[in-house]
Design an enzyme around this catalytic site. Structure first.
Site, PDB file in Angstrom:
ATOM      1  N   HIS A   1       0.825  -1.212   0.000  1.00 49.96           N
ATOM      2  CA  HIS A   1       0.000   0.000   0.000  1.00 49.96           C
ATOM      3  C   HIS A   1       0.858   1.260   0.000  1.00 49.96           C
ATOM      4  O   HIS A   1       2.026   1.248   0.417  1.00 49.96           O
ATOM      5  CB  HIS A   1      -0.914   0.010   1.231  1.00 49.96           C
ATOM      6  CG  HIS A   1      -0.144  -0.014   2.528  1.00 49.96           C
ATOM      7  ND1 HIS A   1       0.428   1.110   3.082  1.00 49.96           N
ATOM      8  CD2 HIS A   1       0.158  -1.028   3.360  1.00 49.96           C
ATOM      9  CE1 HIS A   1       1.037   0.798   4.201  1.00 49.96           C
ATOM     10  NE2 HIS A   1       0.901  -0.503   4.397  1.00 49.96           N
ATOM     11  N   GLY A   2       0.275   2.363  -0.450  1.00 48.38           N
ATOM     12  CA  GLY A   2       0.962   3.649  -0.368  1.00 48.38           C
ATOM     13  C   GLY A   2       1.208   4.046   1.082  1.00 48.38           C
ATOM     14  O   GLY A   2       0.645   3.454   2.015  1.00 48.38           O
TER      15      GLY A   2
ATOM     16  N   ARG B   1      -5.930   0.826   4.149  1.00 48.64           N
ATOM     17  CA  ARG B   1      -4.792   1.401   3.436  1.00 48.64           C
ATOM     18  C   ARG B   1      -4.436   0.556   2.215  1.00 48.64           C
ATOM     19  O   ARG B   1      -3.966   1.091   1.216  1.00 48.64           O
ATOM     20  CB  ARG B   1      -3.599   1.587   4.376  1.00 48.64           C
ATOM     21  CG  ARG B   1      -3.079   0.332   5.066  1.00 48.64           C
ATOM     22  CD  ARG B   1      -2.109   0.735   6.170  1.00 48.64           C
ATOM     23  NE  ARG B   1      -1.420  -0.371   6.816  1.00 48.64           N
ATOM     24  CZ  ARG B   1      -1.880  -1.022   7.876  1.00 48.64           C
ATOM     25  NH1 ARG B   1      -3.064  -0.710   8.384  1.00 48.64           N
ATOM     26  NH2 ARG B   1      -1.167  -1.994   8.437  1.00 48.64           N
TER      27      ARG B   1
ATOM     28  N   ARG C   1      11.250  -6.298  14.326  1.00 49.84           N
ATOM     29  CA  ARG C   1      10.802  -5.879  12.998  1.00 49.84           C
ATOM     30  C   ARG C   1      11.243  -6.830  11.890  1.00 49.84           C
ATOM     31  O   ARG C   1      10.519  -7.006  10.901  1.00 49.84           O
ATOM     32  CB  ARG C   1      11.341  -4.479  12.685  1.00 49.84           C
ATOM     33  CG  ARG C   1      10.800  -3.369  13.567  1.00 49.84           C
ATOM     34  CD  ARG C   1      11.257  -2.017  13.074  1.00 49.84           C
ATOM     35  NE  ARG C   1      10.720  -1.745  11.743  1.00 49.84           N
ATOM     36  CZ  ARG C   1      11.208  -0.819  10.921  1.00 49.84           C
ATOM     37  NH1 ARG C   1      12.274  -0.109  11.273  1.00 49.84           N
ATOM     38  NH2 ARG C   1      10.656  -0.624   9.728  1.00 49.84           N
TER      39      ARG C   1
ATOM     40  N   HIS D   1       0.877  -5.652   2.501  1.00 47.12           N
ATOM     41  CA  HIS D   1       1.653  -4.904   3.489  1.00 47.12           C
ATOM     42  C   HIS D   1       3.106  -5.357   3.504  1.00 47.12           C
ATOM     43  O   HIS D   1       3.447  -6.407   2.948  1.00 47.12           O
ATOM     44  CB  HIS D   1       1.017  -5.097   4.867  1.00 47.12           C
ATOM     45  CG  HIS D   1      -0.432  -4.749   4.879  1.00 47.12           C
ATOM     46  ND1 HIS D   1      -0.898  -3.498   5.188  1.00 47.12           N
ATOM     47  CD2 HIS D   1      -1.527  -5.492   4.551  1.00 47.12           C
ATOM     48  CE1 HIS D   1      -2.221  -3.483   5.069  1.00 47.12           C
ATOM     49  NE2 HIS D   1      -2.625  -4.674   4.679  1.00 47.12           N
TER      50      HIS D   1
ATOM     51  N   GLU E   1      -1.341  -7.133   7.466  1.00 47.45           N
ATOM     52  CA  GLU E   1       0.009  -6.906   7.970  1.00 47.45           C
ATOM     53  C   GLU E   1       0.272  -7.809   9.166  1.00 47.45           C
ATOM     54  O   GLU E   1      -0.664  -8.316   9.809  1.00 47.45           O
ATOM     55  CB  GLU E   1       0.160  -5.422   8.370  1.00 47.45           C
ATOM     56  CG  GLU E   1       1.471  -5.019   9.028  1.00 47.45           C
ATOM     57  CD  GLU E   1       2.686  -5.262   8.147  1.00 47.45           C
ATOM     58  OE1 GLU E   1       2.986  -6.440   7.881  1.00 47.45           O
ATOM     59  OE2 GLU E   1       3.357  -4.294   7.755  1.00 47.45           O
TER      60      GLU E   1
END
Length: 227
Positions: free
Chosen positions: A9-10, A60, A114, A182, A87
């Protein structure tokens, strides 16, 4: 040529604010909307025209997909949204500023949360208002069954079976596919498509709003690259 297009997504509002997002349903920033328009234009210029769309449950991704399809005049193609492309669930980190978390826990620990395959972020309490079990879209699981956090392996364990069972058969039937999802759900997919090692995964980053195109052949995916 049958194409598989992966598109993160942006830029979202929380991307811009440097916050962990996960399953929190934040929208695109103005920059993110521009990126989505540009992604659609790049696909059109390259002659890549998807025939079916898959997205996550998060707006999103959905709004990015609609902007792209509008640029291609393809809003009418079949579309499916699923939580299995969501996500990665960042647990109790969701909504928190990444820089502040680095100051509290250190860069190494945050990098593990992460980037690593099997490092679980702190769990979200089911009584927390951020817990997805309170939302109608996830009610099928029941109030206590939604994830409280996920590592990348858990994300892959839902993304890859969905791809193999629902998306790959479309590709094998010569149907070009656009997946708008995502950073981490696409990282899990790229790991399989590109046969990456866990060490290579640590350095893998999926940019927002830039289409990644594969040709789908009778022997599987052939990476063309980013447009």
């Amino acid at each position: 040529m049958t194409s598989l297009v992966l598109l993160r997504h942006g830029e979202s509002v929380w991307n811009r604010e440097n916050r962990f997002t996960g399953w929190t349903d934040v929208d695109l920033s103005e920059t993110g909307k521009v990126q989505a328009h540009q992604a659609g234009k790049r696909l059109k210029e390259a002659g890549v025209m998807p025939e079916r769309l898959f997205t996550s449950y998060l707006k999103r991704a959905i709004n990015t997909a609609w902007i792209v399809l509008n640029e291609l005049d393809l809003l009418w193609i079949p579309q499916e949204a699923t939580w299995m492309l969501n996500e990665r669930h960042y647990g109790a980190l969701q909504g928190l500023n990444k820089s502040h978390i680095i100051q509290e826990f250190g860069q190494h620990q945050v990098d593990l949360w992460r980037r690593s395959v099997d490092e679980m972020p702190p769990l979200l309490d089911p009584t927390d208002e951020r817990y997805p079990g309170h939302e109608a879209r996830y009610v099928v699981w029941g109030p206590q069954a939604c994830p409280r956090a996920e590592d990348l392996k858990m994300t892959a364990d839902r993304v890859i079976p969905f791809f193999n069972e629902q998306i790959a058969p479309c590709l094998n039937s010569r149907e070009s596919i656009l997946i708008v999802a995502h950073g981490n759900s696409l990282r899990a997919l790229v790991q399989v498509l590109d046969r990456l090692t866990p060490e290579q995964m640590m350095d893998l980053d999926i940019p927002t709003g830039v289409p990644l195109v594969y040709n789908w052949t009778h022997t599987g995916p052939v990476r063309k690259g980013y447009l």
